[in-house]
Write a protein that holds these residues in place. Structure first.
Motif, short mmCIF file in Angstrom:
data_model
loop_
_atom_site.label_atom_id
_atom_site.label_comp_id
_atom_site.label_asym_id
_atom_site.label_seq_id
_atom_site.Cartn_x
_atom_site.Cartn_y
_atom_site.Cartn_z
N ARG A 200 0.98 -1.02 -0.01
CA ARG A 200 0.16 -0.10 0.11
C ARG A 200 0.86 1.16 0.04
O ARG A 200 2.07 1.13 0.63
CB ARG A 200 -0.97 -0.04 1.42
N THR A 201 0.54 2.47 -0.59
CA THR A 201 1.33 3.54 -0.41
C THR A 201 0.50 4.53 0.05
O THR A 201 -0.74 4.90 -0.40
CB THR A 201 1.65 3.91 -2.12
N VAL A 202 1.07 5.59 0.84
CA VAL A 202 0.54 6.79 1.32
C VAL A 202 1.58 7.94 1.07
O VAL A 202 2.65 8.07 1.13
CB VAL A 202 0.35 6.68 2.71
N GLY A 203 0.87 9.07 0.34
CA GLY A 203 1.87 10.27 -0.11
C GLY A 203 1.63 11.32 0.93
O GLY A 203 0.50 11.36 1.53
N VAL A 204 2.72 12.05 1.10
CA VAL A 204 2.72 13.20 2.11
C VAL A 204 3.16 14.38 1.32
O VAL A 204 4.03 14.35 0.42
CB VAL A 204 3.50 12.98 3.30
N LEU A 205 2.72 15.65 1.91
CA LEU A 205 2.90 16.78 1.30
C LEU A 205 3.91 17.74 1.87
O LEU A 205 4.00 18.92 1.77
CB LEU A 205 1.74 17.71 0.82
N THR A 206 5.09 17.08 2.71
CA THR A 206 6.15 17.70 3.17
C THR A 206 7.16 17.74 2.36
O THR A 206 8.33 17.99 3.09
CB THR A 206 6.20 17.16 4.73
N GLY A 207 7.13 17.36 1.22
CA GLY A 207 8.30 17.42 0.14
C GLY A 207 7.89 18.35 -0.83
O GLY A 207 6.84 18.75 -0.79
N PRO A 208 8.66 18.46 -1.95
CA PRO A 208 8.26 19.41 -3.23
C PRO A 208 7.09 18.93 -4.14
O PRO A 208 6.55 19.64 -4.82
CB PRO A 208 9.53 19.47 -4.04
N ALA A 209 6.66 17.56 -3.88
CA ALA A 209 5.76 17.15 -4.84
C ALA A 209 4.47 17.64 -4.55
O ALA A 209 4.03 18.06 -3.42
CB ALA A 209 5.65 15.60 -5.01
N ARG A 210 3.24 17.82 -5.38
CA ARG A 210 2.03 18.30 -5.16
C ARG A 210 1.11 17.26 -5.05
O ARG A 210 1.29 15.97 -5.47
CB ARG A 210 1.77 19.19 -6.34
N ALA A 215 -1.18 11.55 -6.17
CA ALA A 215 -2.44 10.76 -6.13
C ALA A 215 -2.62 9.65 -6.96
O ALA A 215 -2.93 8.64 -6.62
CB ALA A 215 -3.40 11.85 -6.41
N PRO A 216 -2.03 9.76 -8.29
CA PRO A 216 -2.13 8.54 -9.04
C PRO A 216 -1.52 7.18 -8.70
O PRO A 216 -2.09 6.39 -9.01
CB PRO A 216 -1.52 8.94 -10.66
N LEU A 217 -0.51 7.47 -7.87
CA LEU A 217 0.22 6.02 -7.36
C LEU A 217 0.16 5.95 -5.65
O LEU A 217 0.70 5.15 -5.16
CB LEU A 217 1.67 6.32 -7.42
N ALA A 218 -0.84 6.71 -5.30
CA ALA A 218 -1.11 6.79 -3.60
C ALA A 218 -2.36 6.13 -3.55
O ALA A 218 -3.56 6.41 -3.91
CB ALA A 218 -0.99 7.94 -3.09
N ASP A 219 -2.69 5.45 -2.16
CA ASP A 219 -3.91 5.08 -1.81
C ASP A 219 -4.48 6.19 -1.13
O ASP A 219 -5.77 6.12 -1.21
CB ASP A 219 -3.80 3.83 -0.86
N VAL A 220 -3.74 7.13 -0.67
CA VAL A 220 -4.12 8.28 -0.16
C VAL A 220 -3.16 9.23 0.04
O VAL A 220 -2.01 8.99 0.06
CB VAL A 220 -4.68 8.04 1.48
N VAL A 221 -3.30 10.64 -0.05
CA VAL A 221 -2.39 11.55 0.17
C VAL A 221 -2.47 12.33 1.50
O VAL A 221 -3.80 12.90 1.46
CB VAL A 221 -2.29 12.58 -1.09
N LEU A 222 -1.86 12.35 2.36
CA LEU A 222 -2.05 13.16 3.74
C LEU A 222 -1.24 14.46 3.61
O LEU A 222 -0.16 14.62 3.03
CB LEU A 222 -1.69 12.22 4.86
N GLU A 223 -1.70 15.47 4.55
CA GLU A 223 -0.74 16.71 4.72
C GLU A 223 0.63 16.36 5.06
O GLU A 223 1.66 16.87 4.60
CB GLU A 223 -1.37 17.78 5.51
N ASN A 224 0.42 15.31 6.01
CA ASN A 224 1.85 14.85 6.87
C ASN A 224 1.82 13.67 7.35
O ASN A 224 0.56 12.93 7.59
CB ASN A 224 2.57 15.87 7.53
N ILE A 225 2.79 13.02 7.97
CA ILE A 225 2.60 11.66 8.59
C ILE A 225 1.94 11.75 9.95
O ILE A 225 1.51 10.55 10.40
CB ILE A 225 4.10 11.29 8.86
#
Length: 249
Positions: A200-210, A215-225
């Motif tokens: 499973r994959t979780v994206g976070v927005l504490t790096g440069p990516a938007r 979103a296309p590769l994440a089960d969910v995108v969170l603001e941070n961990i």
């Protein structure tokens, strides 16, 4: 207390941009490295910055900067053509020494969050494209090294992301089905590695990516961990109507 999301047994984190805010942490390292390598030649320092996607004057990374997800060797390969007389081994050693001293800023208070995840019975790992020694130094400085059951860098013998080697090594070390593991990261390299490993994959927005990048590769995108515990409980992130920011609290 087991996670509400079925069968999650472990989480493997990226480091930079995930545990630690990327820009706050690595801008200072990049500036110091470039100025050190240039030996006072400002034009050379700027050219070196351009080679790795870093604006020395603005202290800002380009969205495709090699520093964001590259290994030390990949970063060094971009710099070497501008540094006659330098060699890969010497430059990587120099970079790693500076990296171990980088003033990292945690994305959220790490100790309380990681201890909360450990209390759930989760196995925690770290898989970074940084070298392993600086990674361990950063976790030690943040006083959380003891909370990780596994730490691997791009020089640990498992390859670097976006290849899944480090993630699969983590799963093998604890006899885990990759489908029971969550990969958390801030870049497409992280999420691509997680997908390739069958996690499973979780994206976070504490790096440069938007958000739209991840979103296309994440089960969910969170603001941070910090949103992980609520996500594990099955709470869907909610978007604030005015700020557009997600919250799981």
């Amino acid at each position: 207390m087991p996670p509400t999301i079925p069968d999650i047994a472990a989480i493997v984190f990226d480091k930079d941009g995930t545990l630690f805010d990327f820009n706050e942490s690595w801008s200072a390292w990049s500036s110091r490295l470039l100025e050190d390598l240039a030996g006072g030649d400002r034009a050379l320092a700027s050219s070196l910055g351009a080679a790795i996607g870093y604006d020395l004057e603005e202290r800002r990374f380009a969205p495709d900067s090699i520093v964001i997800a590259g290994t030390p060797k990949e970063i060094a390969a971009k710099l070497l053509p501008l540094l006659p007389g330098s060699n890969m081994a010497g430059l990587v050693t120099r970079m790693n020494l500076l990296a171990a001293q980088a003033p990292l800023r945690a994305a959220v208070p790490l100790g309380p969050l990681l201890r909360q995840l450990k209390r759930r019975g989760l196995i925690l790992g770290l898989a970074t494209n940084d070298a392993e020694a600086p990674a361990r130094a950063h976790l030690t400085e943040a006083e959380v090294l003891d909370l990780f059951d596994f730490v691997a860098g791009s020089d640990s013998g498992h390859g670097g992301k976006p290849e899944p080697g480090m993630l699969l090594a983590f799963a093998r070390a604890f006899d885990l089905d990759p489908r029971r593991v969550v990969m958390v990261g801030d870049s497409l390299h992280d999420l691509s590695a997680g997908r390739a490993a069958g996690m499973r994959t979780v994206g976070v927005l504490t790096g440069p990516a938007r958000r739209e990048d991840l979103a296309p590769l994440a089960d969910v995108v969170l603001e941070n961990i910090g949103g992980l515990p609520a996500w594990l409980e099955g709470e869907a992130p909610k978007t604030h109507p005015e700020t557009g920011r997600e919250s799981v609290s």
